[in-house]
Scaffold this motif. Sequence first.
Motif, PDB file in Angstrom:
ATOM      1  N   PRO A 397       0.667  -1.244   0.011  1.00 52.08           N
ATOM      2  CA  PRO A 397      -0.148  -0.051   0.059  1.00 52.08           C
ATOM      3  C   PRO A 397       0.879   1.406   0.070  1.00 52.08           C
ATOM      4  CG  PRO A 397      -0.122  -0.888   1.894  1.00 52.08           C
ATOM      5  CD  PRO A 397       0.598  -2.191   1.074  1.00 52.08           C
ATOM      6  N   GLU A 398       2.169   1.377   0.542  1.00 49.32           N
ATOM      7  CA  GLU A 398       2.819   2.521   0.717  1.00 49.32           C
ATOM      8  C   GLU A 398       3.477   2.828  -0.679  1.00 49.32           C
ATOM      9  OE1 GLU A 398       5.409  -0.922   0.808  1.00 49.32           O
ATOM     10  OE2 GLU A 398       3.573  -0.381   2.178  1.00 49.32           O
ATOM     11  N   LYS A 399       3.421   2.011  -1.814  1.00 49.80           N
ATOM     12  CA  LYS A 399       3.956   2.408  -2.798  1.00 49.80           C
ATOM     13  C   LYS A 399       3.149   3.307  -3.792  1.00 49.80           C
ATOM     14  CE  LYS A 399       4.911  -0.269  -7.200  1.00 49.80           C
ATOM     15  NZ  LYS A 399       5.460  -1.544  -7.966  1.00 49.80           N
ATOM     16  N   LEU A 434       7.553  14.978  -0.388  1.00 52.33           N
ATOM     17  CA  LEU A 434       7.505  13.909  -1.375  1.00 52.33           C
ATOM     18  C   LEU A 434       8.685  13.059  -1.791  1.00 52.33           C
ATOM     19  CD1 LEU A 434       5.522  12.319  -3.251  1.00 52.33           C
ATOM     20  CD2 LEU A 434       5.627  14.043  -5.041  1.00 52.33           C
ATOM     21  N   CYS A 435       9.740  14.064  -2.237  1.00 57.64           N
ATOM     22  CA  CYS A 435      10.944  13.306  -2.414  1.00 57.64           C
ATOM     23  C   CYS A 435      11.612  12.524  -1.245  1.00 57.64           C
ATOM     24  CB  CYS A 435      11.749  14.512  -2.812  1.00 57.64           C
ATOM     25  SG  CYS A 435      11.409  15.413  -4.509  1.00 57.64           S
ATOM     26  N   SER A 440      12.581   7.412   1.066  1.00 59.65           N
ATOM     27  CA  SER A 440      12.482   6.476   2.251  1.00 59.65           C
ATOM     28  C   SER A 440      11.861   5.024   1.598  1.00 59.65           C
ATOM     29  CB  SER A 440      11.712   7.303   3.163  1.00 59.65           C
ATOM     30  OG  SER A 440      11.239   6.262   4.151  1.00 59.65           O
ATOM     31  N   GLU A 441      10.676   5.191   0.749  1.00 60.03           N
ATOM     32  CA  GLU A 441      10.068   4.130   0.429  1.00 60.03           C
ATOM     33  C   GLU A 441      11.030   3.025  -0.359  1.00 60.03           C
ATOM     34  OE1 GLU A 441       7.391   2.829   1.063  1.00 60.03           O
ATOM     35  OE2 GLU A 441       6.665   4.642   2.254  1.00 60.03           O
TER      36      GLU A 441
END
Length: 448
Positions: A397-399, A434-435, A440-441
């Motif tokens: 979901p975090e993608k 956002l960057c 982080s992701e």
Amino acid sequence: MRGEWIRRSEAGTSVVFVHGILSSGETCWRHENGSYWPELLKNEAALGSLGIYVFTYETGIFSGSYCLSDIVDALKEHTQVDKVLKSERLIFVCHSMGGIVVRKFLVERASDLIEEEKEIGLFLVASPSLGSDYANWLKPLAQLFGNAQADALRFVQGNYWLNDLDRQFSNLKDAGKLRMKGKELIEDKFVVLEKLWQTQVVEPFSGRRYFGESFKVPMSNHFSIAKPENKDAIQHRLLCRFIEDGVVPKPKIYISYTWLNEKNDKGEWKRVPDKRAFELAERLRKNGFDSRLDIYSKDSHHGFEPPHRNPGDRRDPWIIWAEEQIRDADCVLLICIPEYVASDPDSGESTGEWWSWHLLNDNSKFNKEGLPVMRENRRPALWWDWHCIAKTLEAKPEKFIPVGFGYYNSQNVPAFVRGATYYDVESMNEFEGLCRRIKSECQKPHSQ
């Protein structure tokens, strides 16, 4: 003067071997037992898709006025003609003067390499940054035979050409615009030649100037360091690890958005790409991300090409393309504007029209032309984006990150991603956030 493919690249990465002065692409890399470093690399099963290319240039006592600039020109022409430069990632394995040749090549071609978004690996094997006592020893030969290469390589304070190259390359590396990493190997033992020459050809202060954690190869001299005895030799193992580690990859970002209705000069309504999506993709690229969206492939931006139909697959090539982009992306940005969510009257709810179509098996989703089956007159492309997103949403979901132009409005966000953190990309603070979120992701492990 020639370049030779030992094996062509199958996955966008090529290794280029460049030898040193008074050597060749054959003798430089071959051990006395017959082992040949490019062949050892070819035999590595884990690197089976790797391209391997050996560049040989004119060098020798009688090479006369053929200078380093001529060699750089030859490297450029051969790698272009042989399509080595088509590879997205280039790893140069350079022995001795070969490292100077490649550094000058990178400095001269920096603008093109940056624009083409190449990734560069520099594996330097006993390669001097400021010259070499080897060339000092060759000075009498250089004077006798007019050898321009040895003269340029001499390690003297007055060697302005080499000192200038050192400064230019250091500036290029430090600027960070060309994505590059390196490893430097240093020789260990003296070269003894009739008791006249007993020194390291490349002193440690010269051979480990650019990259951290250099490694001194035990029991090696200036020549044996480039001739690994077998696949277990430490220099070969270090090269394999260097290749496997790779240049730090750019995070891949797919942008899901909708085309808009717009009147042309004739007053006719046409579907056109949302310019703001393109501008966001370009902005992300300038911030170090590998952003992708359909218009890049449609109009061949940044080296992308339109998708082609796969033999035996009746699906539209763009549908396959979208599925691959969403699957392979580190993050997917959904541009949430009224037109985006309006493609489904039920806004992506699990009880709605799009969701019912999403639950169909894939064979039921396509007509005989390979286009998605949808309600009459509906544009299907965005629904396929949503379908691919929904298939992986539960696992990752975090993608998937909703973004937009202005304050958050839940009515502009598809139901299946509501509740996720939203970013207003018109706000500098939120764009920077956002960057940070994307980086982080990308540091998290994602199962495929």
